[in-house]
Design an enzyme around this catalytic site. Sequence first.
Site, PDB file in Angstrom:
ATOM      1  N   HIS A 194      -1.088  11.758   4.659  1.00  0.00           N
ATOM      2  CA  HIS A 194      -1.199  10.385   5.178  1.00  0.00           C
ATOM      3  C   HIS A 194      -0.480   9.378   4.301  1.00  0.00           C
ATOM      4  O   HIS A 194      -0.480   9.476   3.084  1.00  0.00           O
ATOM      5  CB  HIS A 194      -2.653   9.986   5.464  1.00  0.00           C
ATOM      6  CG  HIS A 194      -3.533   9.793   4.254  1.00  0.00           C
ATOM      7  ND1 HIS A 194      -3.649   8.590   3.603  1.00  0.00           N
ATOM      8  CD2 HIS A 194      -4.353  10.650   3.602  1.00  0.00           C
ATOM      9  CE1 HIS A 194      -4.514   8.704   2.601  1.00  0.00           C
ATOM     10  NE2 HIS A 194      -4.951   9.947   2.570  1.00  0.00           N
ATOM     11  N   ASP A 211      -3.755   9.558  -3.707  1.00  0.00           N
ATOM     12  CA  ASP A 211      -4.317   9.475  -2.338  1.00  0.00           C
ATOM     13  C   ASP A 211      -3.529   8.491  -1.490  1.00  0.00           C
ATOM     14  O   ASP A 211      -3.833   7.328  -1.464  1.00  0.00           O
ATOM     15  CB  ASP A 211      -5.784   9.069  -2.447  1.00  0.00           C
ATOM     16  CG  ASP A 211      -6.500   9.136  -1.133  1.00  0.00           C
ATOM     17  OD1 ASP A 211      -5.945   9.680  -0.165  1.00  0.00           O
ATOM     18  OD2 ASP A 211      -7.637   8.627  -1.073  1.00  0.00           O
ATOM     19  N   GLU A 245      -5.284   6.810   7.950  1.00  0.00           N
ATOM     20  CA  GLU A 245      -6.243   7.897   7.696  1.00  0.00           C
ATOM     21  C   GLU A 245      -7.525   7.351   7.073  1.00  0.00           C
ATOM     22  O   GLU A 245      -8.630   7.760   7.421  1.00  0.00           O
ATOM     23  CB  GLU A 245      -5.619   8.948   6.744  1.00  0.00           C
ATOM     24  CG  GLU A 245      -6.477  10.184   6.504  1.00  0.00           C
ATOM     25  CD  GLU A 245      -7.426  10.091   5.317  1.00  0.00           C
ATOM     26  OE1 GLU A 245      -8.240  10.999   5.124  1.00  0.00           O
ATOM     27  OE2 GLU A 245      -7.384   9.078   4.576  1.00  0.00           O
ATOM     28  N   GLU A 246      -7.347   6.424   6.138  1.00  0.00           N
ATOM     29  CA  GLU A 246      -8.483   5.961   5.318  1.00  0.00           C
ATOM     30  C   GLU A 246      -9.572   5.260   6.118  1.00  0.00           C
ATOM     31  O   GLU A 246     -10.712   5.197   5.686  1.00  0.00           O
ATOM     32  CB  GLU A 246      -7.971   5.012   4.215  1.00  0.00           C
ATOM     33  CG  GLU A 246      -7.004   5.658   3.227  1.00  0.00           C
ATOM     34  CD  GLU A 246      -7.693   6.628   2.270  1.00  0.00           C
ATOM     35  OE1 GLU A 246      -8.893   6.887   2.419  1.00  0.00           O
ATOM     36  OE2 GLU A 246      -6.990   7.131   1.371  1.00  0.00           O
ATOM     37  N   ASP A 273      -3.491  16.332   1.345  1.00  0.00           N
ATOM     38  CA  ASP A 273      -4.061  15.026   1.022  1.00  0.00           C
ATOM     39  C   ASP A 273      -4.658  15.133  -0.375  1.00  0.00           C
ATOM     40  O   ASP A 273      -5.754  15.659  -0.542  1.00  0.00           O
ATOM     41  CB  ASP A 273      -5.133  14.657   2.059  1.00  0.00           C
ATOM     42  CG  ASP A 273      -5.696  13.259   1.833  1.00  0.00           C
ATOM     43  OD1 ASP A 273      -5.249  12.577   0.886  1.00  0.00           O
ATOM     44  OD2 ASP A 273      -6.579  12.851   2.612  1.00  0.00           O
ATOM     45  N   HIS A 350      -8.842   5.152  -4.309  1.00  0.00           N
ATOM     46  CA  HIS A 350      -9.317   3.935  -3.621  1.00  0.00           C
ATOM     47  C   HIS A 350      -9.471   2.773  -4.599  1.00  0.00           C
ATOM     48  O   HIS A 350     -10.278   1.869  -4.349  1.00  0.00           O
ATOM     49  CB  HIS A 350     -10.645   4.178  -2.878  1.00  0.00           C
ATOM     50  CG  HIS A 350     -10.548   5.250  -1.826  1.00  0.00           C
ATOM     51  ND1 HIS A 350     -11.605   5.664  -1.058  1.00  0.00           N
ATOM     52  CD2 HIS A 350      -9.497   5.995  -1.399  1.00  0.00           C
ATOM     53  CE1 HIS A 350     -11.213   6.618  -0.217  1.00  0.00           C
ATOM     54  NE2 HIS A 350      -9.937   6.839  -0.416  1.00  0.00           N
TER      55      HIS A 350
HETATM   56 ZN   LIG Z   1      -6.500  10.645   1.409  1.00  0.00          ZN
END
Ligand SMILES: [Zn+2]
Length: 381
Positions: A194, A211, A245-246, A273, A350
Amino acid sequence: MKVVVTLACVLGLALFVVCSATFTPATGGPSDAEQTTEVMRNALRGRRWIEFKEGERAWLTEKQIQQLINAKAHFMDVTDHPGLRPIDGLTSSTLPDVLIPRHPESIDKLLKELSAEQIGQTITDLSQLYTRFYTSTTGVEGAKLLHSKYSEFARNQSHISVRFFEHTWPQPSVIARIEGTGENAHELVILGGHEDSVGFSTTGRSPGADDDASGSSSVLEVFRVLASNGFRGSRSIEFHAYAAEEVGLLGSQAIASTYQKEGKVVAGMMQLDMVGYVNNNDPVFGIVTDYVNESLTQFVRELAQEYTHLPVKNTKCGYGCSDHASWTKAGYPSAFPFETDFSNINPNIHSPQDTLDKISTEHAREFAKVALAFLVELSTQ
Ligand SMILES: [Zn+2]
Ligand SMILES: *[C@@H]1O[C@H](CO)[C@@H](O)[C@H](O)[C@H]1NC(C)=O
Ligand SMILES: *[C@@H]1O[C@H](CO)[C@@H](O)[C@H](O)[C@H]1NC(C)=O
């Protein structure tokens, strides 16, 4: 029949939110009209239909969804595709029942060309963007950046196409395709990752190096090597960079559901991922065992043993933890290698700290090797 249940959503340690959910049983559910009214009523309130596991859904606000993300909860936003489920006839009828690595000699030259430096360069380019959040202008730039790298590496070869897959939100997904040469060229082998990222808030800094710049950069690197060597399988090969995606696997659900409607056959899908983090200098090749296709996963396990020296470790990631789950939900066989054991997950994701210096592009390259082998072996078997 409509059953209203109360869902306790545990968000992090201190935060506890009780959400009201509408649960639709498989049979005897509300009429289409009732369901449409329900969907429209909630959509008007700006809420999204979030699925925590099979049959457990709640209408949540954007703020509640961000709290879920911050708590690193796994979920799918099923608002746009509430009825996505497996249908018959989507898997290959020409694959052997048991897949075994054949290790063609020609593959070794391709594997040697996979470059950790190239992977690092793409991660740098992607993570320099302030955020790749799916509604942000820099998120759109991230998709354009990948599209232009794919186009450059495709070198105008007529059997290769690169396109945007547009969505109802600003960030498009990107799809590159190497046309197959066989009678089964209509069958697909897919490698995905992603392109979007997320921070503490919808406007927060989010480099998303691990990520999932690590995954989408590795997917691109596999494409670069295959394209520059003029590799073509018997089946067609697609490289996907998923948007959004998130926030609940939105991009991959849109693509998987479109492919299902178009009757596309997928021999196998592999998701990358997060492939860059090494815990305690103890690198392993993680293999996710839940919400994936068991026989395809066994094949990937054998590929990992064949093509890397890393010890293979089984791990579970829970419901809807990445885009492979969208393919599984649509009835397609998917597999999901992961950088480590899920209990040793990169603590920086994140957040503004998810940067290139905290991960290893050499580690990512090991996943690129297995991914390249997956595409070559599955597209030619
Ligand atoms: Zn991810
Ligand atoms: C690809 O084609 C475009 C236009 O047809 C051209 O401008 C570009 O230079 C070509 N790129 C390569 C690498 O051949
Ligand atoms: C896994 O995928 C194969 C096709 O590749 C299919 O025949 C099989 O039914 C799938 N297994 C499950 C449990 O869905």
